[in-house]
Write an enzyme that holds these catalytic residues in place. Structure first.
Site, PDB file in Angstrom:
ATOM      1  N   PRO A 103      -4.547   3.896   6.557  1.00  0.00           N
ATOM      2  CA  PRO A 103      -3.695   3.300   7.601  1.00  0.00           C
ATOM      3  C   PRO A 103      -2.313   2.989   7.061  1.00  0.00           C
ATOM      4  O   PRO A 103      -2.192   2.494   5.933  1.00  0.00           O
ATOM      5  CB  PRO A 103      -4.431   1.995   7.947  1.00  0.00           C
ATOM      6  N   MET A 104      -1.279   3.286   7.831  1.00  0.00           N
ATOM      7  CA  MET A 104       0.085   2.937   7.391  1.00  0.00           C
ATOM      8  C   MET A 104       0.888   2.473   8.604  1.00  0.00           C
ATOM      9  O   MET A 104       1.175   3.254   9.511  1.00  0.00           O
ATOM     10  CB  MET A 104       0.749   4.137   6.711  1.00  0.00           C
ATOM     11  N   CYS A 147      -3.202  -6.304   3.320  1.00  0.00           N
ATOM     12  CA  CYS A 147      -1.760  -6.264   3.549  1.00  0.00           C
ATOM     13  C   CYS A 147      -1.066  -7.353   2.721  1.00  0.00           C
ATOM     14  O   CYS A 147      -1.445  -8.518   2.779  1.00  0.00           O
ATOM     15  CB  CYS A 147      -1.454  -6.439   5.033  1.00  0.00           C
ATOM     16  N   ASN A 152      -8.762   4.029  -3.285  1.00  0.00           N
ATOM     17  CA  ASN A 152      -7.429   4.314  -2.734  1.00  0.00           C
ATOM     18  C   ASN A 152      -6.329   3.880  -3.703  1.00  0.00           C
ATOM     19  O   ASN A 152      -6.423   2.832  -4.336  1.00  0.00           O
ATOM     20  CB  ASN A 152      -7.291   3.590  -1.377  1.00  0.00           C
ATOM     21  N   ASP A 167      -2.443   5.967  -5.119  1.00  0.00           N
ATOM     22  CA  ASP A 167      -1.684   6.908  -5.959  1.00  0.00           C
ATOM     23  C   ASP A 167      -2.234   8.334  -6.014  1.00  0.00           C
ATOM     24  O   ASP A 167      -1.844   9.098  -6.907  1.00  0.00           O
ATOM     25  CB  ASP A 167      -1.564   6.383  -7.407  1.00  0.00           C
ATOM     26  N   ARG A 220       0.500   7.621   1.085  1.00  0.00           N
ATOM     27  CA  ARG A 220       1.883   8.103   0.958  1.00  0.00           C
ATOM     28  C   ARG A 220       1.997   9.601   0.687  1.00  0.00           C
ATOM     29  O   ARG A 220       2.954  10.236   1.127  1.00  0.00           O
ATOM     30  CB  ARG A 220       2.604   7.290  -0.116  1.00  0.00           C
TER      31      ARG A 220
HETATM   32  C1  LIG Z   1       4.551   2.019   4.851  1.00  0.00           C
HETATM   33  C2  LIG Z   1       3.141   1.602   4.571  1.00  0.00           C
HETATM   34  C3  LIG Z   1       2.418   0.948   5.556  1.00  0.00           C
HETATM   35  C4  LIG Z   1       1.104   0.531   5.297  1.00  0.00           C
HETATM   36  N1  LIG Z   1       0.388  -0.059   6.315  1.00  0.00           N
HETATM   37  C5  LIG Z   1      -0.920  -0.382   6.103  1.00  0.00           C
HETATM   38  C6  LIG Z   1      -1.731  -0.890   7.155  1.00  0.00           C
HETATM   39  O1  LIG Z   1      -1.306  -1.022   8.321  1.00  0.00           O
HETATM   40  N2  LIG Z   1      -3.014  -1.228   6.862  1.00  0.00           N
HETATM   41  C7  LIG Z   1      -3.535  -1.084   5.588  1.00  0.00           C
HETATM   42  O2  LIG Z   1      -4.701  -1.394   5.371  1.00  0.00           O
HETATM   43  N3  LIG Z   1      -2.793  -0.570   4.590  1.00  0.00           N
HETATM   44  C8  LIG Z   1      -1.519  -0.219   4.822  1.00  0.00           C
HETATM   45  N4  LIG Z   1      -0.792   0.367   3.809  1.00  0.00           N
HETATM   46  C9  LIG Z   1      -1.431   0.637   2.512  1.00  0.00           C
HETATM   47  C10 LIG Z   1      -2.014   2.050   2.467  1.00  0.00           C
HETATM   48  O3  LIG Z   1      -3.065   2.199   3.395  1.00  0.00           O
HETATM   49  C11 LIG Z   1      -2.557   2.371   1.063  1.00  0.00           C
HETATM   50  O4  LIG Z   1      -3.525   1.412   0.740  1.00  0.00           O
HETATM   51  C12 LIG Z   1      -1.466   2.352  -0.007  1.00  0.00           C
HETATM   52  O5  LIG Z   1      -0.301   3.024   0.431  1.00  0.00           O
HETATM   53  C13 LIG Z   1      -1.968   2.991  -1.299  1.00  0.00           C
HETATM   54  O6  LIG Z   1      -2.385   4.300  -1.097  1.00  0.00           O
HETATM   55  P1  LIG Z   1      -1.446   5.583  -1.465  1.00  0.00           P
HETATM   56  O7  LIG Z   1      -1.048   5.417  -2.896  1.00  0.00           O
HETATM   57  O8  LIG Z   1      -2.319   6.775  -1.215  1.00  0.00           O
HETATM   58  O9  LIG Z   1      -0.270   5.507  -0.562  1.00  0.00           O
HETATM   59  C14 LIG Z   1       0.514   0.771   4.041  1.00  0.00           C
HETATM   60  C15 LIG Z   1       1.258   1.446   3.055  1.00  0.00           C
HETATM   61  C16 LIG Z   1       2.542   1.860   3.315  1.00  0.00           C
HETATM   62  C17 LIG Z   1       3.305   2.602   2.240  1.00  0.00           C
END
Ligand SMILES: Cc1cc2nc3c(=O)[nH]c(=O)nc-3n(C[C@H](O)[C@H](O)[C@H](O)COP(=O)(O)O)c2cc1C
Length: 331
Positions: free
Chosen positions: A17-18, A102, A204, A206, A229
């Site tokens: 989720p983002m 969060c 989860n 990186d 990301r």
């Molecule tokens: C812009 C942005 C928004 C995010 N929004 C949420 C969210 O709404 N809910 C959540 O559980 N994590 C949120 N995250 C965290 C991501 O789900 C994830 O845990 C984090 O980016 C690490 O994973 P990655 O390295 O694959 O990006 C967000 C991350 C980013 C960068």
């Protein structure tokens, strides 16, 4: 109600989720072109959903191609989770996820929600149990490994007592925000704790490629992983060996913009510009193109620009799988 988590095909590689990114248009694009194992919505406030459903309902629209699709909720009041979970279940979601990760001040300090719940283990349990009481679909949690230092053992043990269907763990503390590296050894500890339970542990943090996702699953014995990301500008990441071409990226930009304007007419077009910048990373003349993309204010602007670029790069028109004037995407 069947628990889809138990039936997902291996390897489980889902879209994280983002907020501000995984809206209905981007999720559709990822589902269609990347086929992740599972997809989460952006987080949605339980208080907001109960107070202003009309405004927030656009965050909870989805298409069946996104299934299994999980509605992620955040808040700190168990009774509001109860009511909001019922709404999400009624909308047809396959699962509810509770955000306990969060790090945003507006969520943590002002509302005692997100990562703040790591400091409130009993309240966290109550929220999960109340949500489970409300619905018959799977309830999962997404969290971090601690507040200012990892407390994975006690925190995950605490969560496991409520028997969630899955726990997705971002291997960083709240304090780290997005700095440093995700600590996968901590995620590995959670895997051991959940060994004889029915709770899936989803790692989860990186992951930058399909190959890395598979390596993490193997090395840390997690049931699956989420990618956040690295899926920006690359919805194909969930599949092995897809190398997107410039034309594929131009096509997908247009497709996403078309979906966005159709599905989310109340959201400003400029929300899309960050996606455009991610898609054109590595393009020839990316900087100049990015500058032009940052000025687009409508689908027409984007179509004009895309055509100009295709001509310049001598890419033949008639893109594969997308007709800008067509009605291929019916939702
Ligand atoms: C812009 C942005 C928004 C995010 N929004 C949420 C969210 O709404 N809910 C959540 O559980 N994590 C949120 N995250 C965290 C991501 O789900 C994830 O845990 C984090 O980016 C690490 O994973 P990655 O390295 O694959 O990006 C967000 C991350 C980013 C960068």
């Amino acid at each position: 109600m069947p628990n889809f988590w138990q039936k997902l095909k291996q390897p489980i590689i889902g879209l994280a989720p983002m907020d501000g990114i995984t809206d209905a248009a981007f999720r559709y694009i990822v589902a269609k072109h990347g086929h992740p194992s599972v997809i989460y919505t952006e987080f949605v406030s339980v208080n907001g959903l109960l107070r202003a459903y009309e405004k927030l309902k656009q965050d909870l629209i989805f298409n069946k191609i996104e299934r299994p699709i999980i509605a992620q909720l955040f808040g700190a009041k168990p009774e509001n989770f109860y009511k909001a979970a019922k709404i999400a279940a009624k909308l047809g979601f396959d699962g509810i996820d509770i955000n306990m990760g969060c790090p945003d001040k507006s969520v943590v300090n002002k509302q005692g929600a997100g990562s703040a719940l790591i400091n409130q283990p009993e309240l966290a349990q109550e929220i999960i149990l109340k949500t489970k009481q409300a619905v018959s679909i799977p309830v999962s949690v997404k969290t971090r490994i601690g507040i200012d230092k990892p407390i994975t053992q006690e925190w995950i043990k605490n969560l496991l007592k409520t028997k969630p269907s899955a726990i997705a763990i971002h291997g960083r503390t709240l304090k780290q925000m997005y700095t440093g590296k995700a600590d996968w050894r901590e995620i590995g500890k959670a895997v051991k704790l959940a060994k004889n339970t029915n709770t899936k542990i989803i790692g989860n943090g990186d992951i930058k490629s399909y190959q890395q996702a598979k390596e993490k699953i193997k090395k840390y014995k997690v049931d699956g992983v989420l990618i956040g990301r690295a899926a920006l500008g690359n919805p194909w990441i969930f599949q092995n060996k897809i190398q997107p071409t410039v034309q594929m990226k131009l096509d997908i930009m247009l497709e996403q913009a078309k979906l966005f304007t159709k599905l989310l007419p109340n959201k400003p077009f400029y929300n899309l510009r960050k996606h455009f910048a991610w898609y054109c990373k590595g393009f020839p003349q990316a900087k100049a193109l990015r500058e032009q993309l940052m000025k687009t204010n409508s689908l027409q602007d984007l179509q004009g620009l895309s055509l100009k670029l295709s001509n310049k790069l001598k890419i033949p028109q008639v893109p594969s799988g997308f007709n800008p004037e067509g009605t291929e995407v019916t939702l």
